[in-house]
Design a protein around this motif. Structure first.
Motif, short mmCIF file in Angstrom:
data_model
loop_
_atom_site.label_atom_id
_atom_site.label_comp_id
_atom_site.label_asym_id
_atom_site.label_seq_id
_atom_site.Cartn_x
_atom_site.Cartn_y
_atom_site.Cartn_z
N GLN A 3 10.63 5.00 -0.27
CA GLN A 3 9.98 6.06 -1.04
C GLN A 3 8.63 5.54 -1.55
N SER A 4 7.61 6.41 -1.55
CA SER A 4 6.31 6.02 -2.13
C SER A 4 6.25 6.57 -3.54
N GLN A 5 6.64 5.74 -4.49
CA GLN A 5 6.81 6.26 -5.84
C GLN A 5 6.04 5.47 -6.90
N LEU A 6 5.05 4.66 -6.47
CA LEU A 6 4.30 3.93 -7.50
C LEU A 6 3.57 4.89 -8.40
N SER A 7 3.45 4.51 -9.68
CA SER A 7 2.82 5.42 -10.64
C SER A 7 1.29 5.38 -10.56
N SER A 8 0.74 4.42 -9.80
CA SER A 8 -0.72 4.30 -9.71
C SER A 8 -1.14 4.28 -8.24
N ARG A 9 -2.37 4.71 -7.95
CA ARG A 9 -2.86 4.62 -6.57
C ARG A 9 -3.61 3.32 -6.30
N HIS A 10 -3.75 2.50 -7.36
CA HIS A 10 -4.37 1.17 -7.21
C HIS A 10 -3.40 0.12 -7.77
N LEU A 11 -3.61 -1.15 -7.36
CA LEU A 11 -2.94 -2.25 -8.06
C LEU A 11 -4.05 -3.11 -8.67
N LEU A 12 -4.39 -2.78 -9.91
CA LEU A 12 -5.49 -3.49 -10.58
C LEU A 12 -4.97 -4.67 -11.38
N GLY A 13 -3.73 -4.57 -11.84
CA GLY A 13 -3.13 -5.65 -12.62
C GLY A 13 -1.71 -5.27 -12.98
N ILE A 14 -0.90 -6.29 -13.33
CA ILE A 14 0.49 -6.01 -13.72
C ILE A 14 0.53 -5.28 -15.06
N LYS A 15 -0.51 -5.50 -15.88
CA LYS A 15 -0.57 -4.84 -17.19
C LYS A 15 -0.48 -3.32 -17.06
N TYR A 16 -0.96 -2.79 -15.93
CA TYR A 16 -1.11 -1.34 -15.80
C TYR A 16 0.01 -0.68 -15.01
N ILE A 17 1.05 -1.45 -14.64
CA ILE A 17 2.17 -0.82 -13.94
C ILE A 17 3.45 -1.02 -14.76
N SER A 18 4.45 -0.20 -14.44
CA SER A 18 5.68 -0.21 -15.23
C SER A 18 6.73 -1.14 -14.63
N ARG A 19 7.78 -1.38 -15.41
CA ARG A 19 8.91 -2.15 -14.88
C ARG A 19 9.49 -1.47 -13.64
N GLU A 20 9.53 -0.13 -13.67
CA GLU A 20 10.07 0.61 -12.52
C GLU A 20 9.20 0.38 -11.28
N ASP A 21 7.87 0.37 -11.47
CA ASP A 21 6.96 0.08 -10.35
C ASP A 21 7.26 -1.31 -9.78
N ILE A 22 7.40 -2.29 -10.68
CA ILE A 22 7.63 -3.67 -10.25
C ILE A 22 8.94 -3.75 -9.46
N GLU A 23 9.98 -3.11 -9.99
CA GLU A 23 11.28 -3.19 -9.31
C GLU A 23 11.23 -2.48 -7.96
N LEU A 24 10.49 -1.38 -7.88
CA LEU A 24 10.34 -0.69 -6.59
C LEU A 24 9.64 -1.62 -5.58
N ILE A 25 8.60 -2.32 -6.04
CA ILE A 25 7.88 -3.24 -5.13
C ILE A 25 8.82 -4.36 -4.68
N LEU A 26 9.59 -4.94 -5.62
CA LEU A 26 10.47 -6.06 -5.25
C LEU A 26 11.58 -5.60 -4.31
N ASP A 27 12.14 -4.43 -4.57
CA ASP A 27 13.21 -3.91 -3.69
C ASP A 27 12.66 -3.60 -2.30
N THR A 28 11.45 -3.04 -2.26
CA THR A 28 10.83 -2.73 -0.96
C THR A 28 10.49 -4.02 -0.22
N ALA A 29 10.06 -5.04 -0.98
CA ALA A 29 9.75 -6.34 -0.36
C ALA A 29 10.99 -6.96 0.27
N ALA A 30 12.14 -6.76 -0.36
CA ALA A 30 13.38 -7.32 0.20
C ALA A 30 13.65 -6.71 1.58
N GLU A 31 13.35 -5.43 1.73
CA GLU A 31 13.52 -4.78 3.05
C GLU A 31 12.53 -5.37 4.06
#
Ligand code: CP
Length: 310
Positions: A3-31
């Motif tokens: 699923q493409s569900q990040l809350s931002s269209r950029h990755l400017l820094g970790i400060k600007y994304i949520s825990r849910e965004d981070i977990e989505l990235i890590l789960d997608t990375a596992a795939e």
């Protein structure tokens, strides 16, 4: 599959994304880690997406890792290096990037020495922007691959004691790691000479310990950073030899502490300064796992942001 569900269209820094965004990235990375360990490592996910890797600062790991990630997703890739470009003739950052975008580029992966350069670009151009390191500010994909590597090794990041040792003052890796680890529920401590620990650091929810032995006794994971001599306009430490004596991590020190500690390093390592070879090359170290995981994590970031191209 994803699923493409990040809350931002950029990755400017970790400060600007949520825990849910981070977990989505890590789960997608596992795939994607599973994908890149297959005999056929390529997937067609980013076919017809063009990505420019724009590097105004040197890089080995981040640059190769992004390029491999892009190629394994079947993206079209162009590489730009400031040292061999018209930047040396006085062209501005915005003009440089706008000229690259005029060639129909969808995403820009950029490393730049100026903190905030990516924020500036994101206000002026339409492409998705990924921060591959901005000066002493943030290095978000490094923090994501570090979190992924801790999760892979220890099962979870939540509740773990993570020590960041070294030149915290000049480190974008430290700042992005602090944001990321805090969001994922780890406890974070920093250790280093007082001159290399910024005074504001405790306001970010981390503790400070200047005694390396006490700090190591506390931690499950030690992320060891190098002294960034290239960013030091004054002398913050008397000498690298003295730094190594008081803060260097070697086998004898770790053996004297009765604890399994996972050793990480973002690279490049200054062997014999912050980390001895008898630790860097030992079973305690997951440094090369971090590098491998970097490709999967960057594939995940590119894939999820590409869902927001245009
Ligand atoms: N960790 C890291 O950013 O390494 P490079 O500078 O080689 O990209």
């Amino acid at each position: 599959m994803f699923q493409s569900q990040l809350s931002s269209r950029h990755l400017l820094g970790i400060k600007y994304i949520s825990r849910e965004d981070i977990e989505l990235i890590l789960d997608t990375a596992a795939e994607f880690k599973e994908v890149i360990n297959r005999p056929v490592k390529k997937v067609p996910s980013l076919r017809d997406v063009t990505i420019a890797n724009v590097f105004f600062e040197n890089s080995t790991r981040t640059r190769i890792s992004f390029e491999l990630a892009e190629r394994r997703l079947s993206a079209d890739v162009v590489n730009f290096s400031a040292s061999s470009s018209s930047v040396s003739k006085g062209e501005t950052l915005l003009d440089t990037v706008n000229n690259i975008l005029a060639m129909k580029v969808d995403m820009v992966v950029m490393r730049h020495p100026a903190p905030g350069a990516h924020h500036f670009l994101s206000r002026h151009i339409d492409a998705n922007i990924i921060n591959a390191g901005d000066g002493t500010h943030e290095h978000p994909t490094q923090a994501l691959l570090d979190a992924y590597s801790i999760r892979e090794k220890l099962g979870t990041v939540e509740g773990k004691n993570v020590l960041i040792v070294g030149d915290i003052l000049h480190s974008r890796v430290a700042l992005s790691n602090i944001f990321c680890l805090n969001k994922l529920g780890a406890k974070v401590k920093v250790c280093g000479p007082p001159t290399l620990i910024p005074k504001y650091i405790t306001s970010l929810g981390v503790e400070v310990e200047h005694d390396i032995r006490k700090a190591l006794e506390w931690c499950d994971v030690a992320n060891v950073l190098r002294i960034q001599l290239e960013r030091q306009d004054i002398r913050y430490i008397p000498s690298l030899r003295e730094y190594s004596l008081y803060y260097g991590i070697n086998k004898a020190l770790l053996d004297s502490i009765n604890k399994d500690i996972v050793i990480m390093h973002p690279g490049p390592i200054n062997r014999g300064v912050e980390l001895a070879s008898d630790v860097a090359d030992s079973g305690r170290s997951i440094i090369l796992d971090q590098v491998e995981n970097g490709v999967a994590v960057r594939m995940a970031v590119l894939y999820l942001l590409a869902g927001k191209v245009g």
